[in-house]
Design an enzyme around this catalytic site. Structure first.
Site, mmCIF file in Angstrom:
data_model
loop_
_atom_site.group_PDB
_atom_site.id
_atom_site.type_symbol
_atom_site.label_atom_id
_atom_site.label_comp_id
_atom_site.label_asym_id
_atom_site.label_seq_id
_atom_site.Cartn_x
_atom_site.Cartn_y
_atom_site.Cartn_z
ATOM 1 N N LYS A 32 63.833 17.190 18.985
ATOM 2 C CA LYS A 32 62.392 16.931 18.979
ATOM 3 C C LYS A 32 61.971 16.309 20.307
ATOM 4 O O LYS A 32 62.707 15.511 20.893
ATOM 5 C CB LYS A 32 62.040 15.984 17.839
ATOM 6 C CG LYS A 32 62.349 16.550 16.462
ATOM 7 C CD LYS A 32 61.413 17.688 16.099
ATOM 8 C CE LYS A 32 61.718 18.231 14.716
ATOM 9 N NZ LYS A 32 60.778 19.276 14.315
ATOM 10 N N HIS A 64 60.910 29.119 9.888
ATOM 11 C CA HIS A 64 60.920 27.669 9.718
ATOM 12 C C HIS A 64 61.351 27.365 8.288
ATOM 13 O O HIS A 64 60.908 28.023 7.343
ATOM 14 C CB HIS A 64 59.523 27.094 9.953
ATOM 15 C CG HIS A 64 59.421 25.656 9.573
ATOM 16 N ND1 HIS A 64 58.729 25.223 8.475
ATOM 17 C CD2 HIS A 64 59.964 24.565 10.147
ATOM 18 C CE1 HIS A 64 58.826 23.909 8.396
ATOM 19 N NE2 HIS A 64 59.573 23.479 9.395
HETATM 20 C C1 0YR Z 1 59.594 16.671 9.516
HETATM 21 N N1 0YR Z 1 61.031 21.924 11.891
HETATM 22 C C2 0YR Z 1 60.033 21.068 11.823
HETATM 23 C C3 0YR Z 1 59.638 18.157 9.446
HETATM 24 C C4 0YR Z 1 60.071 20.177 10.629
HETATM 25 C C5 0YR Z 1 59.347 18.891 10.745
HETATM 26 O O1 0YR Z 1 58.295 16.212 9.516
HETATM 27 O O2 0YR Z 1 58.744 18.611 8.490
HETATM 28 O O3 0YR Z 1 59.750 18.198 11.851
HETATM 29 O O4 0YR Z 1 59.540 20.860 9.534
HETATM 30 O O5 0YR Z 1 59.187 21.070 12.678
HETATM 31 O O6 0YR Z 1 61.112 22.823 12.820
HETATM 32 MG MG MG Z 2 59.248 22.826 13.948
#
Ligand code: 0YR
Ligand code: MG
Length: 372
Positions: free
Chosen positions: A174, A305
């Site tokens: 992240k 996702h």
């Molecule tokens: C945590 N994955 C994401 C999660 C995730 C988020 O808030 O929901 O980071 O879903 O972006 O790729």
């Molecule tokens: Mg994401």
């Protein structure tokens, strides 16, 4: 196979860490909010959407399932998924208030439950029901080692462990600090530790504006980043198109998009390279297939996702020809009859009939919430 009952449910499941944050969300539990659809011959299909476990908004989803969709589905033929999807998604009074948000999340849960039912009735795993596997090796990438709330030290240790002990060759980290230089430092430290061969993707969760993203991408040039996910505000097609043209880092997005129309806008603008549909936010598997086919026709890779933590996407990714790799966040797998499991960086191919969406009775008992 007529539908007899539709019972909504809410589970709030704890994460593997106490809490995590990305640039825009901080959570302690994952919400599994869905529907159990039972037919007159006694078969039950389960489907669910994924939330950040806020009971009040989760209850809006279950109210929609129970009061709006339930009334339209009881007594219907469960096998007629295309017709039922259209009945719910295009119902005049519902599309007036819907097409995105709560009604779409609820539709996703119902649609997945219908596909679960249908493949259970056929006695085969969903991927097989849909047409068979495209591969015997679906690679996973690990997101759970890369949260923004982790210290730099924990980030490095977790990334090294994922690669050296767990067999992942792909990870996602992240980004999204106020000062993007802080992200550059963390990424450079991880790159140095894991070496040049590990694929490192990054995810901004929609935090930064265009100039910040452009400056960041310029500074990140030497880090060989696999993709930059959700760099900008989720719906902003124009800015993504500009960014895509100004950097060599491929853009990934889609986890916040509700419809095939939204995907078409990004694809037409050449604003996305890795297409990331999510069955739990689109109108379920039915609309996911439309998006994956659209990506295929545009020769773009699909990397879903994992809003359902891959219980369903592992089936779709083993089957759909545009699929490539799949996100792995192991928060909720232990709550299902057939968990989405990874070994040596590769997803096990599901074996049981259905979509792997049946929660364990014990999990309903321990983590189930009242619908209010
Ligand atoms: C945590 N994955 C994401 C999660 C995730 C988020 O808030 O929901 O980071 O879903 O972006 O790729
Ligand atoms: Mg994401």
């Amino acid at each position: 196979m007529k539908i007899r009952t539709i019972e909504p449910f809410i589970l709030h499941l704890p994460l593997t860490s106490d809490s995590i944050s990305d640039s825009t969300h901080s959570i302690t539990h994952w919400g599994v909010v869905g529907a159990a659809i039972t037919t007159e011959d006694g078969l039950t299909g389960y489907g669910f959407t994924g939330t950040h476990a806020h009971l009040a908004s989760d209850r809006l989803i279950t109210a929609c399932i129970r009061d709006c969709y339930g009334a339209l589905l009881v007594g219907e033929e469960a096998d007629d998924i295309t017709r039922l999807w259209t009945k719910l998604a295009r119902h005049p009074s519902l599309q007036w208030v819907g097409r995105a948000g709560i009604t779409q999340l609820a539709l996703a849960a119902v649609d997945v439950a219908l596909w679960d039912l249908k493949s259970k009735k056929a006695g085969v795993p969903l991927w097989q029901y849909l047409g068979g596997a495209r591969t015997d090796r679906l690679e996973a990438y690990n997101t759970d080692i890369g949260w923004l709330s982790f210290s730099e030290e924990d980030l490095i240790t977790g990334a090294a462990r994922a690669v050296e002990e767990d067999g992942f060759t792909r990870i996602k980290l992240k980004v999204g600090h106020e000062d993007p230089n802080a992200d550059i430092r963390r990424l450079a430290a991880v790159r140095k530790r894991v070496g040049a061969d590990v694929r490192i993707a990054i995810d901004g969760n929609g935090k930064w504006d265009l100039p910040t993203c452009q400056r960041f991408c310029e500074r990140a040039r030497d880090l060989d980043l696999y993709w930059f996910e959700e760099p900008l505000w989720y719906d902003d097609v124009g800015s993504h198109a500009v960014l895509a043209r100004s950097t060599s880092i491929p853009i990934a997005l889609g986890e916040q998009l509700y419809t095939v129309d939204a995907f078409r806008a990004f694809i037409d603008a050449r604003a996305v390279a890795y297409v990331q549909p999510d069955v739990t936010r689109l109108g379920g598997i039915t609309e996911y297939i439309q998006v994956a086919d659209l990506a295929l026709a545009n020769r773009l890779p699909v990397v879903p996702h994992a809003g359902e933590m891959s219980q369903v996407h592992v089936h779709l990714s083993y089957w759909h020809p545009a699929s490539t790799i799949l996100e792995y966040i192991p928060w909720i797998k232990d709550h299902f009859e057939e968990p989405a499991n990874v070994r040596d960086g590769v997803y096990l191919r599901p074996q049981q009939p259905g979509a792997s969406t049946s929660p364990l009775a014990a999990s309903f008992e321990r983590y189930g919430k009242s619908l209010g």
